[in-house]
Design a protein around this motif. Sequence first.
Motif, PDB file in Angstrom:
ATOM      1  N   LYS A  23      16.178  77.019  54.192  1.00  0.00           N
ATOM      2  CA  LYS A  23      17.499  76.462  53.903  1.00  0.00           C
ATOM      3  C   LYS A  23      18.548  77.017  54.870  1.00  0.00           C
ATOM      4  CE  LYS A  23      16.588  75.010  49.229  1.00  0.00           C
ATOM      5  NZ  LYS A  23      17.168  74.684  47.937  1.00  0.00           N
ATOM      6  N   LYS A  24      18.137  77.150  56.119  1.00  0.00           N
ATOM      7  CA  LYS A  24      19.082  77.503  57.174  1.00  0.00           C
ATOM      8  C   LYS A  24      18.631  76.822  58.459  1.00  0.00           C
ATOM      9  CE  LYS A  24      16.759  81.797  58.532  1.00  0.00           C
ATOM     10  NZ  LYS A  24      16.914  83.259  58.742  1.00  0.00           N
ATOM     11  N   VAL A  25      19.525  76.743  59.416  1.00  0.00           N
ATOM     12  CA  VAL A  25      19.197  76.130  60.698  1.00  0.00           C
ATOM     13  C   VAL A  25      18.204  77.017  61.441  1.00  0.00           C
ATOM     14  CG1 VAL A  25      20.127  75.376  62.922  1.00  0.00           C
ATOM     15  CG2 VAL A  25      21.432  74.976  60.822  1.00  0.00           C
ATOM     16  N   GLY A  26      17.199  76.398  62.046  1.00  0.00           N
ATOM     17  CA  GLY A  26      16.161  77.152  62.730  1.00  0.00           C
ATOM     18  C   GLY A  26      16.478  77.474  64.177  1.00  0.00           C
TER      19      GLY A  26
ATOM     20  N   LEU B 295      24.095  74.162  54.122  1.00  0.00           N
ATOM     21  CA  LEU B 295      22.736  74.283  53.579  1.00  0.00           C
ATOM     22  C   LEU B 295      22.673  75.269  52.428  1.00  0.00           C
ATOM     23  CD1 LEU B 295      20.805  74.343  56.967  1.00  0.00           C
ATOM     24  CD2 LEU B 295      20.842  72.461  55.322  1.00  0.00           C
ATOM     25  N   ALA B 296      23.544  76.264  52.440  1.00  0.00           N
ATOM     26  CA  ALA B 296      23.549  77.282  51.384  1.00  0.00           C
ATOM     27  C   ALA B 296      24.305  76.804  50.151  1.00  0.00           C
ATOM     28  CB  ALA B 296      24.179  78.569  51.902  1.00  0.00           C
TER      29      ALA B 296
ATOM     30  N   ALA C 139       8.742  70.127  57.041  1.00  0.00           N
ATOM     31  CA  ALA C 139       9.032  69.885  55.628  1.00  0.00           C
ATOM     32  C   ALA C 139      10.177  68.889  55.507  1.00  0.00           C
ATOM     33  CB  ALA C 139       9.409  71.205  54.948  1.00  0.00           C
ATOM     34  N   VAL C 140      10.277  68.244  54.344  1.00  0.00           N
ATOM     35  CA  VAL C 140      11.377  67.322  54.107  1.00  0.00           C
ATOM     36  C   VAL C 140      12.689  68.070  54.302  1.00  0.00           C
ATOM     37  CG1 VAL C 140      11.426  67.796  51.622  1.00  0.00           C
ATOM     38  CG2 VAL C 140      12.336  65.635  52.481  1.00  0.00           C
ATOM     39  N   PRO C 141      13.669  67.457  54.982  1.00  0.00           N
ATOM     40  CA  PRO C 141      14.929  68.161  55.234  1.00  0.00           C
ATOM     41  C   PRO C 141      15.570  68.660  53.943  1.00  0.00           C
ATOM     42  CG  PRO C 141      14.830  66.150  56.529  1.00  0.00           C
ATOM     43  CD  PRO C 141      13.662  66.117  55.591  1.00  0.00           C
ATOM     44  N   PRO C 142      16.168  69.839  53.982  1.00  0.00           N
ATOM     45  CA  PRO C 142      16.750  70.415  52.766  1.00  0.00           C
ATOM     46  C   PRO C 142      18.044  69.728  52.359  1.00  0.00           C
ATOM     47  CG  PRO C 142      17.246  71.803  54.652  1.00  0.00           C
ATOM     48  CD  PRO C 142      16.320  70.730  55.142  1.00  0.00           C
TER      49      PRO C 142
END
Length: 449
Positions: free
Chosen positions: A243-246, A447-448, A405-408
């Motif tokens: 749940k954060k940008v990679g 995302l948070a 994974a499916v986008p959060p």
Amino acid sequence: MKPTAPLAVGAHSPLHHGSASRRTLLRGIAAAALAAPAAAVLAACGDDKPSTDPNAPVELSIFWWGGDARAKMTEQALALYTAKHPNVTFKKTWQANAGYYDKLATLTAGGNAPDIFQIDDGALSEYAERNQTLDLTKYADSAKLDKSKILPGLWQAGVVEGKAAGVPMGENTPGMIYDKGLLKTLGLPEPTTGMTWDALIAWAAQVTTKSGGKVFGTMDPSADYKALWVWLRQQGKQLYDGKKVGASVEDLTKWFDLWKGARDMKAAPPADVIHGANAGAVANQLVVTGKAATSFMWANQLPELQKATKSELGVVAYPGDPSGQWARAALYFSIYKGTKHADVAVDVLNFLVNDVEAGKILGTDRGLNANTDVRTAVASTLKDSAATAAQFETELAGKFGQPPAVPPKGHVKVRSLLITYAENVQYGKATSAAAADSFLKEANAALAG
């Protein structure tokens, strides 16, 4: 509901880029989450109890976005289901992409959610994590929803927090659409799958020069989350790490600088031209407006783009190692958790994804069919640019990397922020480093949240 403007078929996020639309979406989902328990109680009482008679009349409401062609195909497929199940009819609503999720959120918040609705990965997590989609796991386990011929990666792309939130209707992957006719006129080679990003920009500069500056070589995709995601995967990273940008600030700075360099050497157009295409609508794509020789789209959008221009178009993978691309679940149909006709709605989805006749009607408008047997049957019916797009993805499939994974939850906001900060760099309002830093902070906060 007739759309007010043609939709770019395969445009996978009908959410507006502004924050107002996202607020509407979240308010609608949250309100529906609070209302759902009461609605469930009412549905279990008195005359609202579903009939146990399998032949009792059932009307299902279904809502999707799309253009005229998608509407016609979908309506024909639903009519075929009714022909085979005369007791089941449909209340069909469709519209263009603009405002679709605003409307869905309003319907959901008002207790009038459709039984079945189209959704993409931009909003799937938003609805699923707020418990608004029916968990289809038990139906798949019992084979009432047959997923045996659905590619496992596509099925998994509809699973959010362990619950099957939607049925993937197709498979898609990014495609760089290019103007074959223009290149023939200019006497230049066509781009190829596997060419590096730097090679693309060098090639694009030749297009600009050869055309006398009338056509820029390539669209600047720095605001395109698909392009950034593919590029990051080629660097061994992902757009999202949980749940954060990679990506790091350094990664994003390098991405923005890559395209600043392309603009500086006139391989890509100036900001005002780029801005017109950043929203994603087919009619505004530079490859069909004649302003650039490439556009960064989804591969299944080739037929719709071809309709918008008299010049012949082609498609190749995004630049770089093609293993950066993946088989993406193009669009899903989900069932509202509060539906009174869950079993029938599940059977409809089972029909739409697994029935060969239905598959031939639906074609590749939502991507290559998720059912491999149906896909094979449909392939023999495709012509022209639809056949080209299908062949491209079929041939590329052997080079795909593992799907992410499916986008959060928060993905929609991240996409909007990328456009904002990429355009800040394009217009010279911010340096690449400053834009990268601000984007990363705001994206992680989204995302948070």
